[in-house]
Design a protein around this motif. Structure first.
Motif, PDB file in Angstrom:
ATOM      1  N   ALA A  14     -26.083  28.718 -35.741  1.00 10.90           N
ATOM      2  CA  ALA A  14     -25.869  29.999 -35.067  1.00 10.90           C
ATOM      3  C   ALA A  14     -24.764  30.799 -35.750  1.00 10.90           C
ATOM      4  CB  ALA A  14     -25.524  29.749 -33.599  1.00 10.90           C
ATOM      5  N   LEU A  15     -23.687  30.128 -36.140  1.00 12.93           N
ATOM      6  CA  LEU A  15     -22.581  30.815 -36.804  1.00 12.93           C
ATOM      7  C   LEU A  15     -23.005  31.363 -38.162  1.00 12.93           C
ATOM      8  CD1 LEU A  15     -19.663  28.353 -35.947  1.00 12.93           C
ATOM      9  CD2 LEU A  15     -19.980  30.678 -35.051  1.00 12.93           C
ATOM     10  N   VAL A  16     -23.831  30.604 -38.874  1.00 16.46           N
ATOM     11  CA  VAL A  16     -24.298  31.052 -40.191  1.00 16.46           C
ATOM     12  C   VAL A  16     -25.277  32.213 -40.048  1.00 16.46           C
ATOM     13  CG1 VAL A  16     -25.611  30.356 -42.240  1.00 16.46           C
ATOM     14  CG2 VAL A  16     -23.892  28.816 -41.282  1.00 16.46           C
ATOM     15  N   LEU A  17     -26.103  32.199 -39.012  1.00 15.92           N
ATOM     16  CA  LEU A  17     -27.041  33.303 -38.792  1.00 15.92           C
ATOM     17  C   LEU A  17     -26.312  34.604 -38.489  1.00 15.92           C
ATOM     18  CD1 LEU A  17     -29.857  31.562 -36.708  1.00 15.92           C
ATOM     19  CD2 LEU A  17     -30.079  32.538 -39.005  1.00 15.92           C
ATOM     20  N   LEU A  18     -25.108  34.507 -37.936  1.00 16.76           N
ATOM     21  CA  LEU A  18     -24.326  35.711 -37.652  1.00 16.76           C
ATOM     22  C   LEU A  18     -23.792  36.360 -38.919  1.00 16.76           C
ATOM     23  CD1 LEU A  18     -22.259  34.554 -34.526  1.00 16.76           C
ATOM     24  CD2 LEU A  18     -24.181  36.161 -34.566  1.00 16.76           C
ATOM     25  N   GLN A  19     -23.789  35.654 -40.058  1.00 13.67           N
ATOM     26  CA  GLN A  19     -23.122  36.169 -41.264  1.00 13.67           C
ATOM     27  C   GLN A  19     -23.810  37.375 -41.896  1.00 13.67           C
ATOM     28  OE1 GLN A  19     -22.428  32.740 -43.766  1.00 13.67           O
ATOM     29  NE2 GLN A  19     -20.987  31.838 -42.323  1.00 13.67           N
ATOM     30  N   PRO A  20     -25.062  37.639 -42.002  1.00 11.53           N
ATOM     31  CA  PRO A  20     -26.191  36.757 -41.705  1.00 11.53           C
ATOM     32  C   PRO A  20     -26.650  36.028 -42.974  1.00 11.53           C
ATOM     33  CG  PRO A  20     -26.986  38.983 -42.046  1.00 11.53           C
ATOM     34  CD  PRO A  20     -25.497  39.022 -42.297  1.00 11.53           C
ATOM     35  N   ASP A  21     -27.098  34.781 -42.819  1.00 11.67           N
ATOM     36  CA  ASP A  21     -27.559  33.997 -43.966  1.00 11.67           C
ATOM     37  C   ASP A  21     -28.660  33.059 -43.497  1.00 11.67           C
ATOM     38  OD1 ASP A  21     -27.932  32.567 -46.259  1.00 11.67           O
ATOM     39  OD2 ASP A  21     -25.831  32.058 -46.569  1.00 11.67           O
ATOM     40  N   LEU A  22     -29.885  33.566 -43.495  1.00 13.01           N
ATOM     41  CA  LEU A  22     -31.026  32.802 -42.984  1.00 13.01           C
ATOM     42  C   LEU A  22     -31.296  31.564 -43.831  1.00 13.01           C
ATOM     43  CD1 LEU A  22     -33.445  32.519 -41.064  1.00 13.01           C
ATOM     44  CD2 LEU A  22     -34.740  34.024 -42.592  1.00 13.01           C
ATOM     45  N   GLY A  23     -31.220  31.688 -45.154  1.00 12.01           N
ATOM     46  CA  GLY A  23     -31.533  30.564 -46.030  1.00 12.01           C
ATOM     47  C   GLY A  23     -30.617  29.381 -45.803  1.00 12.01           C
ATOM     48  N   THR A  24     -29.308  29.627 -45.702  1.00 15.71           N
ATOM     49  CA  THR A  24     -28.362  28.539 -45.492  1.00 15.71           C
ATOM     50  C   THR A  24     -28.533  27.920 -44.110  1.00 15.71           C
ATOM     51  OG1 THR A  24     -26.758  29.526 -47.003  1.00 15.71           O
ATOM     52  CG2 THR A  24     -25.908  27.955 -45.407  1.00 15.71           C
ATOM     53  N   ALA A  25     -28.797  28.759 -43.098  1.00 13.66           N
ATOM     54  CA  ALA A  25     -29.038  28.228 -41.753  1.00 13.66           C
ATOM     55  C   ALA A  25     -30.240  27.296 -41.741  1.00 13.66           C
ATOM     56  CB  ALA A  25     -29.241  29.385 -40.767  1.00 13.66           C
ATOM     57  N   LEU A  26     -31.309  27.681 -42.439  1.00 20.24           N
ATOM     58  CA  LEU A  26     -32.495  26.832 -42.518  1.00 20.24           C
ATOM     59  C   LEU A  26     -32.197  25.533 -43.263  1.00 20.24           C
ATOM     60  CD1 LEU A  26     -35.266  29.481 -43.295  1.00 20.24           C
ATOM     61  CD2 LEU A  26     -34.870  28.281 -41.134  1.00 20.24           C
ATOM     62  N   ALA A  27     -31.355  25.602 -44.286  1.00 20.78           N
ATOM     63  CA  ALA A  27     -30.988  24.396 -45.042  1.00 20.78           C
ATOM     64  C   ALA A  27     -30.222  23.419 -44.161  1.00 20.78           C
ATOM     65  CB  ALA A  27     -30.159  24.779 -46.263  1.00 20.78           C
ATOM     66  N   ILE A  28     -29.302  23.932 -43.350  1.00 24.00           N
ATOM     67  CA  ILE A  28     -28.559  23.071 -42.431  1.00 24.00           C
ATOM     68  C   ILE A  28     -29.509  22.426 -41.429  1.00 24.00           C
ATOM     69  CG2 ILE A  28     -26.825  23.066 -40.587  1.00 24.00           C
ATOM     70  CD1 ILE A  28     -25.414  25.347 -42.122  1.00 24.00           C
ATOM     71  N   GLY A  29     -30.412  23.232 -40.882  1.00 26.51           N
ATOM     72  CA  GLY A  29     -31.375  22.705 -39.932  1.00 26.51           C
ATOM     73  C   GLY A  29     -32.311  21.682 -40.550  1.00 26.51           C
ATOM     74  N   PHE A  30     -32.734  21.916 -41.777  1.00 23.93           N
ATOM     75  CA  PHE A  30     -33.651  20.987 -42.446  1.00 23.93           C
ATOM     76  C   PHE A  30     -32.978  19.640 -42.677  1.00 23.93           C
ATOM     77  CE2 PHE A  30     -35.542  19.107 -46.262  1.00 23.93           C
ATOM     78  CZ  PHE A  30     -36.884  19.093 -45.912  1.00 23.93           C
ATOM     79  N   GLY A  31     -31.749  19.659 -43.207  1.00 26.58           N
ATOM     80  CA  GLY A  31     -31.039  18.403 -43.440  1.00 26.58           C
ATOM     81  C   GLY A  31     -30.832  17.634 -42.152  1.00 26.58           C
ATOM     82  N   GLY A  32     -30.451  18.337 -41.075  1.00 29.54           N
ATOM     83  CA  GLY A  32     -30.263  17.672 -39.798  1.00 29.54           C
ATOM     84  C   GLY A  32     -31.563  17.102 -39.256  1.00 29.54           C
ATOM     85  N   ALA A  33     -32.664  17.855 -39.365  1.00 31.24           N
ATOM     86  CA  ALA A  33     -33.956  17.403 -38.849  1.00 31.24           C
ATOM     87  C   ALA A  33     -34.451  16.162 -39.587  1.00 31.24           C
ATOM     88  CB  ALA A  33     -34.985  18.525 -38.960  1.00 31.24           C
ATOM     89  N   VAL A  34     -34.234  16.113 -40.898  1.00 32.75           N
ATOM     90  CA  VAL A  34     -34.668  14.944 -41.673  1.00 32.75           C
ATOM     91  C   VAL A  34     -33.924  13.690 -41.218  1.00 32.75           C
ATOM     92  CG1 VAL A  34     -34.605  13.885 -43.964  1.00 32.75           C
ATOM     93  CG2 VAL A  34     -35.428  16.223 -43.698  1.00 32.75           C
ATOM     94  N   VAL A  35     -32.620  13.806 -41.031  1.00 34.20           N
ATOM     95  CA  VAL A  35     -31.842  12.645 -40.566  1.00 34.20           C
ATOM     96  C   VAL A  35     -32.313  12.220 -39.177  1.00 34.20           C
ATOM     97  CG1 VAL A  35     -29.548  11.795 -39.959  1.00 34.20           C
ATOM     98  CG2 VAL A  35     -29.840  13.257 -41.958  1.00 34.20           C
ATOM     99  N   MET A  36     -32.558  13.170 -38.298  1.00 31.43           N
ATOM    100  CA  MET A  36     -33.021  12.851 -36.942  1.00 31.43           C
ATOM    101  C   MET A  36     -34.385  12.175 -36.965  1.00 31.43           C
ATOM    102  SD  MET A  36     -31.743  16.431 -35.185  1.00 31.43           S
ATOM    103  CE  MET A  36     -32.069  16.053 -33.469  1.00 31.43           C
ATOM    104  N   LEU A  37     -35.270  12.647 -37.831  1.00 30.97           N
ATOM    105  CA  LEU A  37     -36.599  12.040 -37.936  1.00 30.97           C
ATOM    106  C   LEU A  37     -36.508  10.614 -38.455  1.00 30.97           C
ATOM    107  CD1 LEU A  37     -39.710  12.302 -37.851  1.00 30.97           C
ATOM    108  CD2 LEU A  37     -39.596  13.202 -40.186  1.00 30.97           C
ATOM    109  N   LEU A  38     -35.731  10.416 -39.521  1.00 31.85           N
ATOM    110  CA  LEU A  38     -35.618   9.081 -40.109  1.00 31.85           C
ATOM    111  C   LEU A  38     -34.820   8.126 -39.228  1.00 31.85           C
ATOM    112  CD1 LEU A  38     -34.999  10.013 -43.866  1.00 31.85           C
ATOM    113  CD2 LEU A  38     -37.135   9.310 -42.760  1.00 31.85           C
ATOM    114  N   ALA A  39     -34.004   8.685 -38.330  1.00 33.03           N
ATOM    115  CA  ALA A  39     -33.249   7.825 -37.410  1.00 33.03           C
ATOM    116  C   ALA A  39     -34.161   7.173 -36.375  1.00 33.03           C
ATOM    117  CB  ALA A  39     -32.163   8.637 -36.713  1.00 33.03           C
ATOM    118  N   GLY A  40     -35.367   7.725 -36.213  1.00 32.43           N
ATOM    119  CA  GLY A  40     -36.331   7.105 -35.313  1.00 32.43           C
ATOM    120  C   GLY A  40     -36.659   7.888 -34.069  1.00 32.43           C
ATOM    121  N   LEU A  41     -36.243   9.164 -33.992  1.00 34.32           N
ATOM    122  CA  LEU A  41     -36.597   9.961 -32.834  1.00 34.32           C
ATOM    123  C   LEU A  41     -38.115  10.093 -32.748  1.00 34.32           C
ATOM    124  CD1 LEU A  41     -33.555  10.661 -32.987  1.00 34.32           C
ATOM    125  CD2 LEU A  41     -34.145  12.966 -32.242  1.00 34.32           C
ATOM    126  N   PRO A  42     -38.661  10.116 -31.542  1.00 28.62           N
ATOM    127  CA  PRO A  42     -40.121  10.178 -31.385  1.00 28.62           C
ATOM    128  C   PRO A  42     -40.725  11.376 -32.120  1.00 28.62           C
ATOM    129  CG  PRO A  42     -39.078   9.694 -29.284  1.00 28.62           C
ATOM    130  CD  PRO A  42     -37.971  10.026 -30.244  1.00 28.62           C
TER     131      PRO A  42
END
Length: 376
Positions: A155-183
């Motif tokens: 959210a803070l990065v989107l305010l800058q605004p910087d969509l690409g970096t916000a998506l990169a942060i979200g992608f890295g977090g989502a990959v870790v969450m998926l590999l951690a075993g979330l349904p």
């Protein structure tokens, strides 16, 4: 036996992951050659600083690679808090450049905190899930707090605004969450919700120039001299290179300044015009070697923290590569994601070299780890 095998090569040098480092050095050198051409046949101002930055950040990566596991885990949450505070400081007193407020002027350097958050969010979630009991991985605790840890910096990065970096942060977090075993159903549900909310996000969440970039992706020729100019010229440069390219330092699109940002976001197009399909395949092959090595490091990790950390860092590099290549070929909106190790730019080089240093660190942990089962 190890001393006999390494022979006259000192052990600290022999034990480095040369199967990854040598291709990386080749890619950086190739990038310097492309930047030399982008400057009209001069080491200044792009190629020389590109090589200097890589040398400096390679030293940084070597320092990261030497860090002990206990120290990294101890510093994870403090590092997240520090970078989050820096993102808040950007909103309060950040330096304004090109219509965006993304930087902090520290006097001795200008820092983009959002770049630091890309690797920091990976190590933060790796630490969280490595301490979460396996029995809770399908419960709300495994989703709500990590989700907040990702959503707040996005959210803070989107305010800058910087969509690409916000998506990169979200992608890295989502990959870790998926590999951690979330349904998996949670991710499918999130994807469906995102698709359903896409029109609202497009009309009410994006800036006008971001909306134009998205629409241009579908029909860049409709405004070839306006919003579609970047993608149109990039396609011309890539297509005109053919199989073997026009030859080193003979790219007309970049030399005649038709191709915007030939040294940063569109460096692949600059390369493809002069080196053709052969050059493109070389770049893809090197990235494949680096990414494959990163995933091997993740698979060979003996504990959950190291495995998630290595996989997340590899995913962060992959995001850079995939989005940049899709962008320059017109399959993704222009979001300002540079090509790792080839584009000119200190922030992206820093982020990707942090990822490389973290992978080398986990690789060292794996080499020194006692044989046994996977642990937290």
């Amino acid at each position: 036996m190890q001393r006999e095998r390494t022979g006259i090569v000192p052990e600290p040098i022999a034990r480095q992951p040369w199967s990854m480092l040598i291709p990386l050095f080749m890619l950086v050198a190739f990038g310097a050659a492309v930047l030399y051409s982008a400057a009209g046949g001069s080491m200044q101002p792009f190629a020389a600083s590109h090589l200097v930055r890589f040398a400096v950040f390679m030293i940084m990566a070597a320092v990261i690679a030497s860090l002990p596991r206990e120290f990294v885990r101890f510093m994870t949450y403090p590092a997240y808090i520090v970078v989050l505070v820096m993102l808040m400081a950007v909103e309060a007193m950040g330096a304004l450049r090109g219509g965006s407020q993304r930087w902090l002027d520290l006097g001795f350097m200008v820092l983009q905190p959002s770049e630091l958050m890309k690797p920091v969010i990976v190590v933060t979630l790796a630490q969280f899930y490595s301490t979460l009991p396996v029995g809770l991985i399908t419960g709300w605790r495994a989703l709500v707090l990590p989700g907040a840890l990702v959503a707040l910096p996005m959210a803070l990065v989107l305010l800058q605004p910087d969509l690409g970096t916000a998506l990169a942060i979200g992608f890295g977090g989502a990959v870790v969450m998926l590999l951690a075993g979330l349904p998996l159903r949670w991710f499918i549900g999130g994807g469906v919700a995102a698709v359903a909310a896409a029109p609202l996000i497009f009309y009410f969440g994006l800036q006008e120039y971001q909306q134009r970039r998205v629409m241009t992706m579908f029909d860049p020729e409709a405004d070839a001299l306006g919003a579609g100019y970047h993608i149109t010229q990039s396609k011309i440069a890539i297509g005109s290179g053919g199989v073997f390219g026009k030859g080193f330092n003979n790219g007309s699109q970049s030399h005649l300044q038709y191709l915007p940002e030939p040294h940063t976001d569109f460096v692949f197009a600059t390369m493809a015009e002069e080196w053709g399909l052969v050059g493109g395949l070389f770049v893809l092959a090197v990235f494949s070697i680096i990414l494959r090595w990163g995933m091997r490091v993740a698979r060979e990790s003996r504990d959950r923290f190291a495995s998630l950390l290595a996989a997340g860092m590899t995913a962060t590099i992959f995001f850079y590569v995939a989005v940049n290549l899709l962008m320059v070929m017109g399959f993704a909106p222009v979001v300002g994601i540079p090509l790792p190790f080839m584009s000119h730019g200190g922030s992206s080089m820093m982020t990707n070299m942090i990822c490389i240093g973290a992978l080398m660190m986990v690789n060292r942990w794996n080499r020194n780890a006692p044989r046994g089962g996977l642990s937290g």
